[in-house]
Design an enzyme around this catalytic site. Structure first.
Site, PDB file in Angstrom:
ATOM      1  N   SER A  22       0.850  -1.196   0.000  1.00  0.00           N
ATOM      2  CA  SER A  22       0.000   0.000   0.000  1.00  0.00           C
ATOM      3  C   SER A  22       0.881   1.240   0.000  1.00  0.00           C
ATOM      4  O   SER A  22       2.091   1.175   0.240  1.00  0.00           O
ATOM      5  CB  SER A  22      -0.919   0.020   1.226  1.00  0.00           C
ATOM      6  OG  SER A  22      -0.152   0.079   2.425  1.00  0.00           O
ATOM      7  N   ASN A  97      10.994  -0.078   2.977  1.00  0.00           N
ATOM      8  CA  ASN A  97       9.988   0.971   2.904  1.00  0.00           C
ATOM      9  C   ASN A  97       9.005   0.945   4.073  1.00  0.00           C
ATOM     10  O   ASN A  97       8.440   1.978   4.432  1.00  0.00           O
ATOM     11  CB  ASN A  97       9.221   0.833   1.578  1.00  0.00           C
ATOM     12  CG  ASN A  97       7.896   1.558   1.596  1.00  0.00           C
ATOM     13  OD1 ASN A  97       7.825   2.774   1.486  1.00  0.00           O
ATOM     14  ND2 ASN A  97       6.806   0.802   1.746  1.00  0.00           N
ATOM     15  N   SER A 149      12.593   9.835   6.440  1.00  0.00           N
ATOM     16  CA  SER A 149      11.513  10.806   6.343  1.00  0.00           C
ATOM     17  C   SER A 149      12.060  12.192   6.652  1.00  0.00           C
ATOM     18  O   SER A 149      13.052  12.326   7.392  1.00  0.00           O
ATOM     19  CB  SER A 149      10.391  10.462   7.337  1.00  0.00           C
ATOM     20  OG  SER A 149       9.439  11.499   7.427  1.00  0.00           O
ATOM     21  N   TYR A 162       8.868   7.715  16.323  1.00  0.00           N
ATOM     22  CA  TYR A 162       8.972   7.582  14.862  1.00  0.00           C
ATOM     23  C   TYR A 162      10.102   8.442  14.315  1.00  0.00           C
ATOM     24  O   TYR A 162      10.915   7.969  13.507  1.00  0.00           O
ATOM     25  CB  TYR A 162       7.637   7.979  14.233  1.00  0.00           C
ATOM     26  CG  TYR A 162       7.621   7.990  12.721  1.00  0.00           C
ATOM     27  CD1 TYR A 162       7.377   6.826  12.010  1.00  0.00           C
ATOM     28  CD2 TYR A 162       7.807   9.168  12.006  1.00  0.00           C
ATOM     29  CE1 TYR A 162       7.333   6.824  10.622  1.00  0.00           C
ATOM     30  CE2 TYR A 162       7.770   9.181  10.620  1.00  0.00           C
ATOM     31  CZ  TYR A 162       7.537   8.010   9.934  1.00  0.00           C
ATOM     32  OH  TYR A 162       7.501   8.016   8.559  1.00  0.00           O
ATOM     33  N   ALA A 165      13.436   6.968  15.060  1.00  0.00           N
ATOM     34  CA  ALA A 165      13.736   5.853  14.164  1.00  0.00           C
ATOM     35  C   ALA A 165      14.174   6.350  12.801  1.00  0.00           C
ATOM     36  O   ALA A 165      15.128   5.831  12.206  1.00  0.00           O
ATOM     37  CB  ALA A 165      12.509   4.948  14.035  1.00  0.00           C
ATOM     38  N   LYS A 166      13.487   7.361  12.293  1.00  0.00           N
ATOM     39  CA  LYS A 166      13.799   7.858  10.963  1.00  0.00           C
ATOM     40  C   LYS A 166      15.166   8.533  10.916  1.00  0.00           C
ATOM     41  O   LYS A 166      15.877   8.452   9.909  1.00  0.00           O
ATOM     42  CB  LYS A 166      12.701   8.811  10.485  1.00  0.00           C
ATOM     43  CG  LYS A 166      11.384   8.110  10.188  1.00  0.00           C
ATOM     44  CD  LYS A 166      11.568   7.042   9.121  1.00  0.00           C
ATOM     45  CE  LYS A 166      10.295   6.288   8.787  1.00  0.00           C
ATOM     46  NZ  LYS A 166      10.480   5.294   7.718  1.00  0.00           N
TER      47      LYS A 166
END
Length: 255
Positions: A22, A97, A149, A162, A165-166
Site C-alpha cells: 500500500s 519501505n 523521512s 517515529y 527511528a527515521k
C-alpha cells in the site's frame, strides 16, 4: 504518474520491497514491475496486497510475489527473504519501505510502546539487509534503499519515537554503506516529504493543511506515491553505481 524512463539493467532483477502492499510501497511494487523486474514484497495486509498483485499483473504484465509477514518477527522476516530468493534468485535490490507513522504524545509513551514502534520503523531495516547480504555478495553487488523521512528534519512534534527511528535510519545507512562498499553494495536513503497516500488522506489531510504545505514547496504540486518511484529506480540501477551513503530528499523543495 509513473516515470517514463526505462532502466534496462533492472529487467529480470530480483527486487524485494518491505511494506510493498500500500501507499508508497505499492507504487514501488508497480514501478519496478513496469521495468521488467521480478518483484517480491512483504506486507501484513493480505486483502490489499492480493488486490495489488491483480492490478500490477494487468498493468505491467508481471505478477509480483506477495509474502505475508509481520516485520516485528525477525524469524518471519528472514523466512520472507528466503522465500523471495527461492522464487526470484538472490535479491540485488532491497527497499526498506515499511513504516508506521502513528501519532503519539511524549507523556503517553511506555517502554513497550517505544520498543514496538522501533521494531517496525528501524529494526527490520538492519535485519532485512543482513538477510540479503550473502546473495548480494554472491551476485557481485547490489543496492539497498532505506526509506527515512523529512519528519525529523522539520521537528515534527507529534511522533518522537517515529522521528527517532527515521533519524536512526540515516545512521544505519551510512554505517552499512561504509561496511558493504567493498562488496559493490551501495546503501542509500530516501527522505520523502508529505506524500499524500490514502492513509494520509484518511487520517491527517485537510484542505487547509495541504494547501499550506504545498505553498511552502518550491514545486507547487501535491506529492503522490508515484513520485518516489523514479528516485528508487535510479538508486537501484547502475546509473548510480558510485552513489552510496547518501540521503536523497524528495519533498518538492520544501526544505
Amino acid at each position: 504518474m509513473m516515470p517514463s524512463a526505462q532502466f534496462t539493467d533492472l529487467q529480470g532483477a530480483s527486487v524485494l520491497i518491505t511494506g510493498g502492499g500500500s501507499g508508497i510501497g505499492a507504487a514501488l511494487t508497480e514501478g519496478f514491475a513496469r521495468q521488467g523486474a521480478k518483484v517480491a514484497f512483504v506486507d501484513i495486509a493480505e486483502a490489499a496486497s492480493t488486490a495489488l498483485c491483480e492490478h500490477v499483473e494487468k498493468s505491467a504484465g508481471i505478477r509480483p510475489l506477495f509474502i505475508k509477514a509481520d516485520l516485528r518477527d525477525i524469524d518471519a522476516l528472514r523466512a520472507a527473504v528466503a522465500q523471495a530468493i527461492e522464487a526470484h534468485g538472490p535479491v540485488t535490490t532491497l527497499i526498506n519501505n515499511a513504516a508506521f507513522d502513528e501519532r503519539h504524545a511524549v507523556e503517553d509513551v511506555t517502554v513497550d510502546y517505544w520498543d514496538n514502534n522501533q521494531s517496525i520503523n528501524l529494526r527490520p531495516h538492519f535485519f532485512s539487509a543482513q538477510a540479503v547480504l550473502p546473495g548480494m555478495k554472491a551476485a557481485g553487488g547490489g543496492s539497498i534503499i532505506n526509506f527515512t523521512s523529512t519528519s525529523f528534519l522539520i521537528n515534527h512534534p507529534d511522533m518522537p519515537s517515529y522521528t527517532a527511528a527515521k533519524a536512526g535510519i540515516i545512521g544505519l545507512t551510512k554505517g552499512l554503506a561504509g561496511h558493504l562498499g567493498r562488496h559493490n553494495i551501495r546503501v542509500n536513503a530516501v527522505a520523502p516529504g508529505w506524500v499524500i497516500t490514502e492513509r494520509q488522506r484518511e487520517l491527517w489531510v485537510t484542505d487547509e493543511a495541504l494547501a499550506a504545505h504545498v505553498a511552502k514547496q518550491s514545486i507547487k504540486q501535491i506529492m503522490q506515491p508515484e513520485d518516489m518511484v523514479g528516485t528508487c529506480l535510479f538508486l537501484a540501477s547502475d546509473a548510480s553505481r558510485m552513489l552510496t551513503a547518501q540521503t536523497l530528499i524528495v519533498d518538492g523543495g520544501y526544505l
